[in-house]
Write an enzyme that holds these catalytic residues in place. Structure first.
Site, PDB file in Angstrom:
ATOM      1  N   HIS A 245       0.857  -1.195   0.000  1.00 32.66           N
ATOM      2  CA  HIS A 245       0.000   0.000   0.000  1.00 32.66           C
ATOM      3  C   HIS A 245       0.890   1.242   0.000  1.00 32.66           C
ATOM      4  O   HIS A 245       1.961   1.235   0.597  1.00 32.66           O
ATOM      5  CB  HIS A 245      -0.892  -0.029   1.251  1.00 32.66           C
ATOM      6  CG  HIS A 245      -1.916   1.046   1.301  1.00 32.66           C
ATOM      7  ND1 HIS A 245      -1.608   2.347   1.668  1.00 32.66           N
ATOM      8  CD2 HIS A 245      -3.247   1.027   1.023  1.00 32.66           C
ATOM      9  CE1 HIS A 245      -2.723   3.075   1.620  1.00 32.66           C
ATOM     10  NE2 HIS A 245      -3.727   2.303   1.226  1.00 32.66           N
TER      11      HIS A 245
ATOM     12  N   ASP B  85     -11.460   1.678  -0.928  1.00 36.67           N
ATOM     13  CA  ASP B  85     -10.628   2.506  -0.041  1.00 36.67           C
ATOM     14  C   ASP B  85     -11.506   3.283   0.938  1.00 36.67           C
ATOM     15  O   ASP B  85     -11.253   4.448   1.239  1.00 36.67           O
ATOM     16  CB  ASP B  85      -9.717   3.474  -0.821  1.00 36.67           C
ATOM     17  CG  ASP B  85      -8.428   3.831  -0.060  1.00 36.67           C
ATOM     18  OD1 ASP B  85      -8.235   3.305   1.061  1.00 36.67           O
ATOM     19  OD2 ASP B  85      -7.636   4.630  -0.576  1.00 36.67           O
TER      20      ASP B  85
HETATM   21 MN    MN Z   1      -5.840   2.819   0.928  1.00 38.82          MN
END
Ligand code: MN
Length: 324
Positions: free
Chosen positions: A165, A287
């Site tokens: 990430h 997200d």
């Molecule tokens: Mn993220």
């Protein structure tokens, strides 16, 4: 066709990590600290009824949860490992409360590679977590450095992927990327895309042929560059044939990486990523809570994918990659 909507890069945190980060930075929030004040903190800390209600509202069947960036990677090694364990235990409790709605990735403290390898074994075999999340650099260092490789040994032995990430660019890259308003939209992709390329360039996949990685944001720009990267890699290493890898850079990328659509549910780049990587290697994601779940689903639905492709993109690709 019954299709389960699975989202793959969904953020949470715990109050202890918010508090530790607040202390570390004297209460001053930045793109580098992640959320330590404001309404997102409350949404991130909700891994219960409120989050389930927001998923129901958007038609999300299952969230794959991970500790929000930069994870525990700001801290000293001992603090980082103990907070990673705590976060993994809380995640397990949330999954136990909603076993059909949540799954999760383990937090890792790269500051302590051996301790993290042990924690990963616990997180996968005892807590049932589905892999690890690492938020790019740790104190400016990247995972192609062999000191971190106990982590790769652990995930390959456990046969689970690492989700790489983004976070804010490392100190060595930060100065020219310091453009207020562009840290996430550009800086995160440069940081994480460069990190992924370092793994390829420095032989990580030669040493760990079973290592599997996942990138968010449609692959942090790499899918769009693979042809040029291959072409110019050949040109450059023509001058240094002893430095050339056994395979083209794109072959390592195709064999070892899947990408998610988080933050990138836009028609043109999404179609391009599918064209480059194939419909089996792209996984739907949102997200949450940084993007709006209902909006992202509506954008994705408006793209007009066939039912068969939707089944893969929303469900079966994620089930395969994360063994859900
Ligand atoms: Mn993220």
């Amino acid at each position: 066709m019954a299709i389960k909507r699975i989202t793959t890069e969904e953020a949470f945190t715990i109050p202890e990590i918010v508090e530790q980060t607040r202390k570390l930075v004297g209460g001053v929030p930045s793109m580098g600290t992640g959320a330590i004040v404001g309404p997102l903190v409350e949404l991130l800390c909700d891994i219960g009824q409120g989050r389930i209600a927001s998923m129901d509202n958007a038609g999300i069947d299952l969230q794959l949860l991970s500790l929000t960036a930069p994870g525990v990677q700001l801290y000293d090694a001992a603090t980082a490992l103990s907070l990673a364990k705590l976060a993994n235990d809380r995640l397990k409790a949330a999954i136990d409360a909603y076993p059909t709605r949540f799954a999760g990735l383990a937090a890792v403290a790269p500051q302590d590679p051996t301790g993290s390898a042990k924690e990963l074994e616990r997180a996968v075999t005892r807590l049932g977590l589905k892999g690890a999340i690492i938020n790019s650099h740790t104190h400016g260092e990247y995972l192609d450095n062999p000191k971190f490789w106990p982590i790769f040994e652990a995930v390959t032995a456990l046969d689970v992927p690492i989700y790489l990430h983004p976070r804010e660019p490392s100190p060595a890259m930060a100065a020219p990327l310091n453009l207020t308003g562009f840290t996430v939209g550009w800086g995160f992709a440069v940081e994480a895309g460069t990190h992924a390329l370092r793994l390829i360039a420095n032989g990580v996949f030669e040493r760990f042929p079973k290592l599997r990685m996942v990138l968010g944001h449609l692959g942090e720009m790499l899918p769009f560059m693979l042809d040029r990267i291959d072409n110019r890699y050949r040109f450059e290493t023509g001058l240094f044939p002893d430095k050339r890898m056994k395979r083209r850079p794109s072959e390592y990328f195709r064999d070892h990486f899947a990408v998610t659509t988080t933050g990138m549910n836009f028609p043109a780049p999404l179609r391009a990523a599918i064209a480059v990587l194939g419909v089996d290697n792209v996984l739907f994601g949102i997200d949450h809570p940084y993007e709006d779940q209902a909006e992202e689903v509506a954008k994705f639905e408006a793209m007009g994918f066939s039912e068969a492709d939707k089944k893969k993109l929303y469900q079966t690709n994620s089930e395969r990659v994360f063994k859900l």
